[in-house]
Write a protein that holds these residues in place. Structure first.
Motif, PDB file in Angstrom:
ATOM      1  N   SER A  55       0.850  -1.187   0.000  1.00  0.00           N
ATOM      2  CA  SER A  55       0.000   0.000   0.000  1.00  0.00           C
ATOM      3  C   SER A  55       0.885   1.236   0.000  1.00  0.00           C
ATOM      4  O   SER A  55       1.846   1.321   0.775  1.00  0.00           O
ATOM      5  N   LEU A  56       0.590   2.171  -0.889  1.00  0.00           N
ATOM      6  CA  LEU A  56       1.346   3.418  -0.975  1.00  0.00           C
ATOM      7  C   LEU A  56       0.432   4.574  -0.563  1.00  0.00           C
ATOM      8  O   LEU A  56      -0.320   5.114  -1.381  1.00  0.00           O
ATOM      9  N   PRO A  57       0.470   4.985   0.714  1.00  0.00           N
ATOM     10  CA  PRO A  57      -0.387   6.089   1.172  1.00  0.00           C
ATOM     11  C   PRO A  57       0.198   7.444   0.787  1.00  0.00           C
ATOM     12  O   PRO A  57       1.416   7.634   0.781  1.00  0.00           O
ATOM     13  N   SER A  58      -0.676   8.390   0.480  1.00  0.00           N
ATOM     14  CA  SER A  58      -0.229   9.719   0.066  1.00  0.00           C
ATOM     15  C   SER A  58      -1.206  10.781   0.541  1.00  0.00           C
ATOM     16  O   SER A  58      -2.397  10.514   0.732  1.00  0.00           O
ATOM     17  N   PHE A  59      -0.684  12.000   0.719  1.00  0.00           N
ATOM     18  CA  PHE A  59      -1.523  13.169   0.945  1.00  0.00           C
ATOM     19  C   PHE A  59      -1.563  13.984  -0.342  1.00  0.00           C
ATOM     20  O   PHE A  59      -0.645  13.939  -1.157  1.00  0.00           O
ATOM     21  N   SER A  60      -2.629  14.752  -0.513  1.00  0.00           N
ATOM     22  CA  SER A  60      -2.761  15.595  -1.703  1.00  0.00           C
ATOM     23  C   SER A  60      -3.670  16.770  -1.373  1.00  0.00           C
ATOM     24  O   SER A  60      -4.143  16.923  -0.243  1.00  0.00           O
ATOM     25  N   GLY A  61      -3.954  17.588  -2.386  1.00  0.00           N
ATOM     26  CA  GLY A  61      -4.813  18.751  -2.194  1.00  0.00           C
ATOM     27  C   GLY A  61      -4.018  20.028  -2.038  1.00  0.00           C
ATOM     28  O   GLY A  61      -2.848  20.112  -2.408  1.00  0.00           O
ATOM     29  N   ARG A  62      -4.692  21.050  -1.475  1.00  0.00           N
ATOM     30  CA  ARG A  62      -4.105  22.378  -1.315  1.00  0.00           C
ATOM     31  C   ARG A  62      -3.685  22.961  -2.678  1.00  0.00           C
ATOM     32  O   ARG A  62      -2.634  23.585  -2.789  1.00  0.00           O
ATOM     33  N   THR A  63      -4.497  22.724  -3.706  1.00  0.00           N
ATOM     34  CA  THR A  63      -4.226  23.259  -5.038  1.00  0.00           C
ATOM     35  C   THR A  63      -5.353  24.207  -5.434  1.00  0.00           C
ATOM     36  O   THR A  63      -6.396  24.270  -4.768  1.00  0.00           O
ATOM     37  N   GLU A  64      -5.172  24.909  -6.520  1.00  0.00           N
ATOM     38  CA  GLU A  64      -6.209  25.834  -6.978  1.00  0.00           C
ATOM     39  C   GLU A  64      -7.450  25.093  -7.458  1.00  0.00           C
ATOM     40  O   GLU A  64      -8.547  25.664  -7.506  1.00  0.00           O
ATOM     41  N   TYR A  65      -7.305  23.824  -7.813  1.00  0.00           N
ATOM     42  CA  TYR A  65      -8.442  23.044  -8.280  1.00  0.00           C
ATOM     43  C   TYR A  65      -9.131  22.278  -7.159  1.00  0.00           C
ATOM     44  O   TYR A  65     -10.307  21.940  -7.268  1.00  0.00           O
TER      45      TYR A  65
END
Length: 294
Positions: A193-203
């Motif tokens: 399993s490869l967990p990741s964070f994302s977000g904080r973008t203009e979209y």
């Protein structure tokens, strides 16, 4: 302005989890902490030691996905800590699919961009394979490029309106060339399993967390050689230029900030590699992202 189908819906992806199959290389680099900190949100604390964190990239060739056949390069700035776990943070995602770009931006909160992937076979000028390397290759732990006559030269270039070369993200990756009917062992089959964070973008301004559940054959390979296609620019000088921007020139300051972040992502790619893993016969399911905070 990028060539991205912003008006296109993501109905082709359907309901999660989204399934991908193909082949990939996951390469870990030692990235300077100050470079990584400039690319991750202030919400997170960087996982670091002796001034470095673990970053690198994920280069994938998907032969089946909700968006069809496409290539992807994910630049991983570093590892961030958010109790009770730590996850990777992607500073840039390049794909040669408008639909994949749109989906990554809107649904997964990734900094996705449309890019051109140009591939050609290049002669392998490496040293002749030794008996030790041949044995290590047989058990899946050798430098897989050692016995190959050719390697794949992949140039990845972000697509923008006509601008000088220095304004583009363009880089070359020299990797093992897939061989038909190869008898080389591809390594053990594993699940991870490869967990990741994302977000904080203009979209997608939300802070998100998602995971990639993967089943594949994995083996250690020699790290890919990486060449920058555009002239080198001093990162420190760029940072100072951004800080010195006049507040009245908001648009110009934003453009310079984007260019600075692009150069930092290039710095991540060009940092010191420590380990490269090749994923073959890959089946990957991407879970629906969860909103951590708004």
């Amino acid at each position: 302005m990028e060539v991205a189908a912003e008006t296109k819906t993501t109905t082709g992806y359907g309901k999660p989890p989204w399934r991908f199959t193909g082949r990939a290389v996951y390469q870990l680099h030692l990235v300077k902490s100050e470079v990584a900190r400039a690319l991750i949100p202030k919400d997170f604390r960087l996982v670091e030691a002796f001034g470095y964190t673990l970053g690198g990239f994920f280069l994938a060739n998907y032969d089946h996905s909700p968006a069809g056949v496409f290539d992807e390069l994910v630049v991983i700035a570093g590892i961030v800590w958010n109790p009770p776990t730590s996850c990777a943070w992607a500073s840039k995602v390049l794909v040669n699919s408008n639909e994949a770009c749109f989906h990554g931006r809107r649904e997964v909160g990734l900094p996705s961009h449309v890019a051109r992937f140009t591939k050609r076979l290049a002669a392998d000028t490496g040293r002749r394979e030794s008996r030790v390397n041949r044995f290590l290759n047989m058990i899946g732990f050798g430098p897989a490029t050692a016995g190959l006559r050719f390697r794949m030269d992949t140039q990845v270039t972000k697509i923008t309106v006509p601008t000088p070369v220095t304004e583009e993200f363009s880089i070359n990756l020299l990797s093992p060339a897939p061989e038909e009917n190869s008898k080389m062992w591809l390594g053990p089959r594993i699940k991870l399993s490869l967990p990741s964070f994302s977000g904080r973008t203009e979209y997608n301004p939300n802070l998100l967390k998602y995971s990639c559940q993967m089943e594949c054959r994995v083996r250690v390979i020699r790290p890919l050689k990486i060449f920058r296609s555009s002239p080198t620019t001093d990162i420190g000088a760029e940072e100072q230029a951004v800080e010195n921007q006049n507040s009245s020139s908001t648009n110009q300051a934003m453009e310079k900030t984007k260019d600075y972040r692009r150069r930092l992502s290039l710095s991540v790619m060009l940092s010191n590699p420590i380990l490269a893993l090749e994923f073959n016969c890959m089946n990957m399911n991407v879970e629906n992202p969860l909103i951590i905070s708004q």
